[in-house]
Design an enzyme around this catalytic site. Structure first.
Site, PDB file in Angstrom:
ATOM      1  CG  ASN A 284      -1.719   1.215   1.423  1.00 20.06           C
ATOM      2  OD1 ASN A 284      -1.809   2.046   0.518  1.00 20.06           O
ATOM      3  ND2 ASN A 284      -2.342   1.352   2.594  1.00 20.06           N
TER       4      ASN A 284
ATOM      5  CE  LYS B  56      -0.232   3.251   4.675  1.00 21.03           C
ATOM      6  NZ  LYS B  56      -0.214   3.349   6.119  1.00 21.03           N
TER       7      LYS B  56
ATOM      8  CG  HIS C 223      -5.864   1.919   5.229  1.00 22.04           C
ATOM      9  ND1 HIS C 223      -5.449   2.867   6.145  1.00 22.04           N
ATOM     10  CD2 HIS C 223      -4.835   1.055   5.093  1.00 22.04           C
ATOM     11  CE1 HIS C 223      -4.218   2.572   6.534  1.00 22.04           C
ATOM     12  NE2 HIS C 223      -3.820   1.476   5.912  1.00 22.04           N
TER      13      HIS C 223
ATOM     14  CD  GLU D 288      -2.948   5.489   6.811  1.00 24.16           C
ATOM     15  OE1 GLU D 288      -2.919   5.514   5.571  1.00 24.16           O
ATOM     16  OE2 GLU D 288      -2.002   5.019   7.496  1.00 24.16           O
TER      17      GLU D 288
ATOM     18  CD  GLU E 150      -3.712  -2.528   7.338  1.00 26.87           C
ATOM     19  OE1 GLU E 150      -2.633  -2.816   6.815  1.00 26.87           O
ATOM     20  OE2 GLU E 150      -4.254  -1.413   7.194  1.00 26.87           O
TER      21      GLU E 150
ATOM     22  N   GLY F  77       2.299   2.237  10.742  1.00 28.59           N
ATOM     23  CA  GLY F  77       3.237   3.345  10.607  1.00 28.59           C
ATOM     24  C   GLY F  77       3.965   3.693  11.896  1.00 28.59           C
TER      25      GLY F  77
ATOM     26  CB  SER G  65       4.989  -1.904  12.011  1.00 27.20           C
ATOM     27  OG  SER G  65       4.605  -0.559  12.258  1.00 27.20           O
TER      28      SER G  65
END
Ligand code: PGA
Length: 251
Positions: free
Chosen positions: A8, A10, A94, A96, A166, A172, A209
């Site tokens: 991904n 991003k 996701h 985010e 996730e 991250g 991660s």
């Protein structure tokens, strides 16, 4: 079952860096074969160029799509538009996007339904925040997310999707879930899907991660069928090593 390694990207990379990266993956033989499915999800503006680049053994995915076919939705992208530039997958829900675009499970389910309808395979994300993990509600949160998505997408669509677990606190942060923590939630997801009448064959990816340092241990877990990789998918050497670990575990 072969292992999925999904990158991904991003909101990262220039056109030049993107081509360097895919060429680097090809050079490292970090491409799909019978043991591993390699998928990259670049920003929309890079998809067409990468598709034209003829990297046949790496599948393409979008990072989101809209839940209706077309219309007056400024700034959005349709599932068919992703198909038209060579995508076969799309990441949906996701964390985010849940955080920044306020996507909820019902909407994510509608997106999955529509994406499936046009021939994209959804990669549906679920996962708890740090507070939720600390207060012991991880399983409840993940169950609630899955139920909301199943209710609006249908169990058939979820059965032909991939699910990415996730944990938000691992994304991250460099603080990946341990293999035990991830396996525990994956086993729970598998059994909850089964209880909902959904095949136990749905691939379950771990994300948060993932690096070349922890990938092998994660892939070795019985209910972990792959990884959704953010930061470590932006470097050819690092992503290639993750793919090689997947191949060794699958062999
Ligand atoms: P990360 O991101 O690997 O950089 O933690 C994973 C993701 O957000 O999918």
């Amino acid at each position: 079952m072969s292992i999925y390694v999904v990158g991904n990207w991003k909101m990262n990379l220039t056109p030049t860096a993107a081509i360097d990266l895919v060429q680097g993956l090809a050079r490292h033989n970090a491409v799909s074969d019978e043991l591993v499915n390699v998928v990259i999800c670049p920003p929309f503006t890079l998809l067409s160029m990468i598709n034209d680049h003829d990297i046949r053994s790496i599948s393409l995915g979008g990072q989101t799509c809209h839940h209706v076919e077309k219309g007056a939705y400024t700034g959005e992208i349709s599932a068919q538009m992703l198909r038209d530039v060579g995508c076969t997958y799309v990441i949906l829900g996701h964390s985010e996007r849940r955080r920044d675009q306020h996507e909820d499970d019902a909407l994510i389910g509608r997106k999955a339904l529509h994406a499936h309808h046009v021939g994209l395979r959804p990669i549906v994300c679920v996962g708890e925040t740090l507070d939720q993990r600390h207060d012991g509600s991880t399983f409840d949160v993940v169950k609630h997310q899955l139920d909301g998505i199943i209710a609006s997408a249908s169990s058939d669509v979820v059965a032909s999707s991939l699910i990415a677990y996730e944990p938000v606190w691992a994304i991250g942060t460099g603080l990946a879930a341990t293999a035990e923590q991830a396996q525990e939630v994956h086993a729970f997801i598998r059994s909850h899907l089964h209880a909902s009448g959904i095949s136990s064959q749905v691939p379950l990816l771990y994300g948060g991660s993932v690096t070349s340092g922890n990938a092998a241990e994660l892939f070795a877990c019985v209910d972990i069928d792959g990884a959704l990789v953010g930061g470590a998918s932006l470097k050819a050497d690092e992503f290639a090593q993750i793919i090689h670990h997947a191949r060794s575990v699958a062999a």
